[in-house]
Write a protein that holds these residues in place. Structure first.
Motif, PDB file in Angstrom:
ATOM      1  N   GLY A  30       6.469  -1.006   7.654  1.00 48.95           N
ATOM      2  CA  GLY A  30       7.303  -1.652   6.638  1.00 48.95           C
ATOM      3  C   GLY A  30       8.486  -0.792   6.245  1.00 48.95           C
ATOM      4  N   ALA A  31       8.230   0.501   6.023  1.00 49.89           N
ATOM      5  CA  ALA A  31       9.326   1.402   5.670  1.00 49.89           C
ATOM      6  C   ALA A  31      10.344   1.482   6.807  1.00 49.89           C
ATOM      7  N   GLY A  32       9.856   1.456   8.047  1.00 50.98           N
ATOM      8  CA  GLY A  32      10.757   1.496   9.192  1.00 50.98           C
ATOM      9  C   GLY A  32      11.585   0.230   9.319  1.00 50.98           C
ATOM     10  N   TYR A  33      10.963  -0.922   9.124  1.00 50.47           N
ATOM     11  CA  TYR A  33      11.719  -2.180   9.164  1.00 50.47           C
ATOM     12  C   TYR A  33      12.825  -2.173   8.109  1.00 50.47           C
ATOM     13  N   ARG A  34      12.453  -1.695   6.928  1.00 52.81           N
ATOM     14  CA  ARG A  34      13.417  -1.670   5.831  1.00 52.81           C
ATOM     15  C   ARG A  34      14.585  -0.740   6.147  1.00 52.81           C
ATOM     16  N   ALA A  35      14.278   0.450   6.663  1.00 52.48           N
ATOM     17  CA  ALA A  35      15.333   1.397   7.015  1.00 52.48           C
ATOM     18  C   ALA A  35      16.226   0.851   8.126  1.00 52.48           C
ATOM     19  N   ALA A  36      15.670  -0.036   8.954  1.00 51.99           N
ATOM     20  CA  ALA A  36      16.443  -0.628  10.053  1.00 51.99           C
ATOM     21  C   ALA A  36      17.289  -1.812   9.611  1.00 51.99           C
ATOM     22  N   GLY A  37      17.254  -2.135   8.314  1.00 53.47           N
ATOM     23  CA  GLY A  37      18.111  -3.194   7.798  1.00 53.47           C
ATOM     24  C   GLY A  37      17.465  -4.543   7.640  1.00 53.47           C
ATOM     25  N   HIS A  38      16.165  -4.626   7.881  1.00 50.45           N
ATOM     26  CA  HIS A  38      15.450  -5.888   7.722  1.00 50.45           C
ATOM     27  C   HIS A  38      14.764  -5.930   6.349  1.00 50.45           C
ATOM     28  N   THR A  39      14.186  -7.080   6.017  1.00 54.28           N
ATOM     29  CA  THR A  39      13.502  -7.257   4.735  1.00 54.28           C
ATOM     30  C   THR A  39      12.025  -7.477   4.997  1.00 54.28           C
ATOM     31  N   PRO A  40      11.207  -6.434   4.884  1.00 51.23           N
ATOM     32  CA  PRO A  40       9.769  -6.605   5.123  1.00 51.23           C
ATOM     33  C   PRO A  40       9.030  -7.030   3.859  1.00 51.23           C
ATOM     34  N   VAL A  41       8.036  -7.892   4.037  1.00 50.67           N
ATOM     35  CA  VAL A  41       7.146  -8.314   2.960  1.00 50.67           C
ATOM     36  C   VAL A  41       5.720  -8.221   3.499  1.00 50.67           C
ATOM     37  N   LEU A  42       4.818  -7.671   2.712  1.00 53.45           N
ATOM     38  CA  LEU A  42       3.419  -7.559   3.115  1.00 53.45           C
ATOM     39  C   LEU A  42       2.560  -8.389   2.177  1.00 53.45           C
ATOM     40  N   VAL A  43       1.687  -9.230   2.750  1.00 52.24           N
ATOM     41  CA  VAL A  43       0.753 -10.047   1.978  1.00 52.24           C
ATOM     42  C   VAL A  43      -0.661  -9.586   2.307  1.00 52.24           C
ATOM     43  N   VAL A  44      -1.400  -9.164   1.277  1.00 49.72           N
ATOM     44  CA  VAL A  44      -2.753  -8.653   1.462  1.00 49.72           C
ATOM     45  C   VAL A  44      -3.661  -9.204   0.361  1.00 49.72           C
ATOM     46  N   PRO A  45      -4.979  -9.166   0.579  1.00 50.10           N
ATOM     47  CA  PRO A  45      -5.908  -9.642  -0.452  1.00 50.10           C
ATOM     48  C   PRO A  45      -6.206  -8.565  -1.487  1.00 50.10           C
ATOM     49  N   GLY A  46      -6.569  -9.018  -2.675  1.00 50.59           N
ATOM     50  CA  GLY A  46      -6.952  -8.101  -3.738  1.00 50.59           C
ATOM     51  C   GLY A  46      -7.724  -8.842  -4.813  1.00 50.59           C
ATOM     52  N   GLU A  47      -7.924  -8.171  -5.919  1.00 54.86           N
ATOM     53  CA  GLU A  47      -8.689  -8.771  -7.014  1.00 54.86           C
ATOM     54  C   GLU A  47      -7.890  -9.841  -7.734  1.00 54.86           C
ATOM     55  N   ARG A  48      -6.582  -9.618  -7.865  1.00 51.89           N
ATOM     56  CA  ARG A  48      -5.735 -10.568  -8.594  1.00 51.89           C
ATOM     57  C   ARG A  48      -4.343 -10.570  -7.960  1.00 51.89           C
ATOM     58  N   ARG A  49      -3.559 -11.553  -8.331  1.00 56.26           N
ATOM     59  CA  ARG A  49      -2.208 -11.642  -7.785  1.00 56.26           C
ATOM     60  C   ARG A  49      -1.303 -10.579  -8.417  1.00 56.26           C
ATOM     61  N   THR A  50      -0.619  -9.845  -7.565  1.00 59.48           N
ATOM     62  CA  THR A  50       0.390  -8.900  -8.023  1.00 59.48           C
ATOM     63  C   THR A  50       1.562  -8.950  -7.051  1.00 59.48           C
ATOM     64  N   VAL A  51       2.728  -8.576  -7.533  1.00 60.23           N
ATOM     65  CA  VAL A  51       3.924  -8.457  -6.699  1.00 60.23           C
ATOM     66  C   VAL A  51       4.570  -7.123  -7.048  1.00 60.23           C
ATOM     67  N   GLU A  52       4.720  -6.259  -6.053  1.00 62.88           N
ATOM     68  CA  GLU A  52       5.202  -4.909  -6.313  1.00 62.88           C
ATOM     69  C   GLU A  52       6.194  -4.494  -5.236  1.00 62.88           C
ATOM     70  N   GLU A  53       7.302  -3.917  -5.665  1.00 65.40           N
ATOM     71  CA  GLU A  53       8.278  -3.374  -4.722  1.00 65.40           C
ATOM     72  C   GLU A  53       7.868  -1.939  -4.382  1.00 65.40           C
ATOM     73  N   GLN A  54       7.697  -1.660  -3.092  1.00 66.05           N
ATOM     74  CA  GLN A  54       7.314  -0.332  -2.648  1.00 66.05           C
ATOM     75  C   GLN A  54       8.298   0.168  -1.601  1.00 66.05           C
ATOM     76  N   GLU A  55       8.085   1.393  -1.149  1.00 68.75           N
ATOM     77  CA  GLU A  55       8.943   1.949  -0.104  1.00 68.75           C
ATOM     78  C   GLU A  55       8.892   1.092   1.159  1.00 68.75           C
ATOM     79  N   GLN A  56       7.751   0.478   1.426  1.00 62.93           N
ATOM     80  CA  GLN A  56       7.598  -0.353   2.614  1.00 62.93           C
ATOM     81  C   GLN A  56       8.110  -1.768   2.417  1.00 62.93           C
ATOM     82  N   GLY A  57       8.685  -2.065   1.242  1.00 63.57           N
ATOM     83  CA  GLY A  57       9.168  -3.403   0.944  1.00 63.57           C
ATOM     84  C   GLY A  57       8.301  -4.073  -0.101  1.00 63.57           C
ATOM     85  N   LEU A  58       8.488  -5.369  -0.245  1.00 60.29           N
ATOM     86  CA  LEU A  58       7.719  -6.125  -1.229  1.00 60.29           C
ATOM     87  C   LEU A  58       6.275  -6.263  -0.762  1.00 60.29           C
ATOM     88  N   VAL A  59       5.322  -5.992  -1.671  1.00 61.77           N
ATOM     89  CA  VAL A  59       3.901  -6.146  -1.370  1.00 61.77           C
ATOM     90  C   VAL A  59       3.336  -7.195  -2.314  1.00 61.77           C
TER      91      VAL A  59
END
Length: 382
Positions: A30-59
């Motif tokens: 994700g961090a590499g995609y972002r550095a290359a000029g793309h917009t990465p988004v990661l969707v993963v399971p968890g206990e509750r819904r959250t949206v967080e901007e990280q170095e690897q892009g939006l999670v």
């Protein structure tokens, strides 16, 4: 080849705050995609819904049920919720890291005109055998799963030739080879004094320090590390074992170590990368007993720290490590023999060979290969 910036949405199961290789790979890609000029988004399971901007892009974390007996893994089980999230995110590319419960996303991508790739992170037949399916039944089921996967996606990304083999024998043509990588800046050999100070926490002078860095789950075969320790000690080798990681087998391994009076340090999950690097770097040999990995980031991280590895000869790791380690028979005696072979090499030579092998696998090359599999390239260097 697409030349403009893309929104690359990645969907993955089996990712937790204490999981290892997959979480690391997703973060670096994700961090590499972002550095290359793309917009990465990661969707993963968890206990509750959250949206967080990280170095690897939006999670984006979506609620998912716990998988029983998995030691904390959750699943993206609500297809409607995942599909709604995908429609909201409107990806230009879809990258999926679970060919079992998430294979339906390939059909979703086709309906929406989105180019999609599935990443093969584990051997299908190996996982089925771990679940108790044996012989030709496991092979036949894996063939069906892999054939359906290949039909469902535009591209199947395999990180090693070993991973690609189970698709090639079915005549699958839409394969792409893209290795993973290792953080060569954050992980490196330690100075001799620092290495000695760290290893003194686990081993006395003259003892052999073995390290296992793995999720303690059935598919990783962590008990083989204890088998190897027991075999070495029975042969008169004063060895000790430090284990970094957690999982459903932790209590069973602890009970066995106590029962057999094996010197095992169960360290739990090490959250800091510096902590992991110090542990891997101070070991004499790192053990990688898992039989189903198609790449093996923990073994590569050990090599980056200048430590040789003994790996399961039935996995993809012999291809990865080359002569910087030894491929062992999947038994305690087999791993003990591999450890002795590595220890017979002069320490400076074996540590230099380990680091040199790791330097073939930087993350920039891995990111470029994954982007090529998606039919694009870096847009800009940020």
């Amino acid at each position: 080849m697409t030349t403009g910036p893309l929104r690359i949405v990645r969907v993955a199961n089996f990712v937790t705050p204490v999981s290892g290789g997959l979480r690391t790979a997703l973060r670096h890609l994700g961090a590499g995609y972002r550095a290359a000029g793309h917009t990465p988004v990661l969707v993963v399971p968890g206990e509750r819904r959250t949206v967080e901007e990280q170095e690897q892009g939006l999670v984006v974390t979506l609620p998912g049920p716990l998988l029983p007996g998995s030691g904390g893994y959750r699943l993206l089980a609500d297809r409607r919720a995942v599909a709604a999230e995908l429609e909201r995110l409107a990806p230009d590319r879809l990258e999926v890291s679970d060919r079992t419960t998430l294979r339906w996303t390939g059909a979703w991508a086709r309906r929406h005109g989105v180019r999609a790739a599935m990443v093969s992170h584990e051997s299908a037949v190996g996982v089925l055998r771990t679940w108790g399916v044996h012989g030709c039944v496991a092979a036949a089921a894996a063939d069906r799963l892999n054939a359906r996967t290949a039909r469902s996606y535009d591209t199947v990304i395999c990180t090693t030739d070993w991973a690609a083999a189970e698709f090639r024998r079915l005549g699958v043509r839409n394969l792409a080879r893209a290795p993973l990588g290792v953080d060569l800046a954050a992980l490196g050999p330690q100075a001799a004094a620092d290495r000695a100070a760290e290893r003194a926490r686990y081993a006395a002078p003259g003892q052999v320090l073995l390290v296992l860095c793995s999720r303690l789950a059935p598919e990783k075969h962590p008990a083989l590390a204890l088998d190897a320790l027991a075999a070495l000690r029975s042969a008169g080798v004063e060895a000790v074992l430090a284990v970094a990681g957690t999982g459903p087998l932790r209590s069973r391994l602890a009970a066995r170590a106590a029962r057999e009076r094996l010197p095992v340090h169960l360290l739990g999950h090490l959250a800091g990368r510096a902590d992991v690097a110090r542990l891997l770097g101070c070991a004499d040999v790192v053990l990688a007993p898992g039989p189903v990995e198609t790449f093996g980031l923990a073994a590569l991280e050990a090599l980056a720290c200048g430590t040789p590895v003994a790996v399961n000869r039935g996995s993809a790791l012999p291809e990865l490590i080359g002569t910087a380690g030894v491929a062992a028979a999947p038994t305690g005696a087999g791993f003990a023999e591999a450890v002795r072979e590595l220890l017979a090499r002069p320490e400076p030579a074996r540590r230099a060979a380990a680091r040199a092998r790791a330097e073939r696998y930087g993350w920039p090359a891995a990111v470029a290969a994954f982007l090529a599999a998606h039919g694009t390239a870096p847009v800009t260097a940020r």
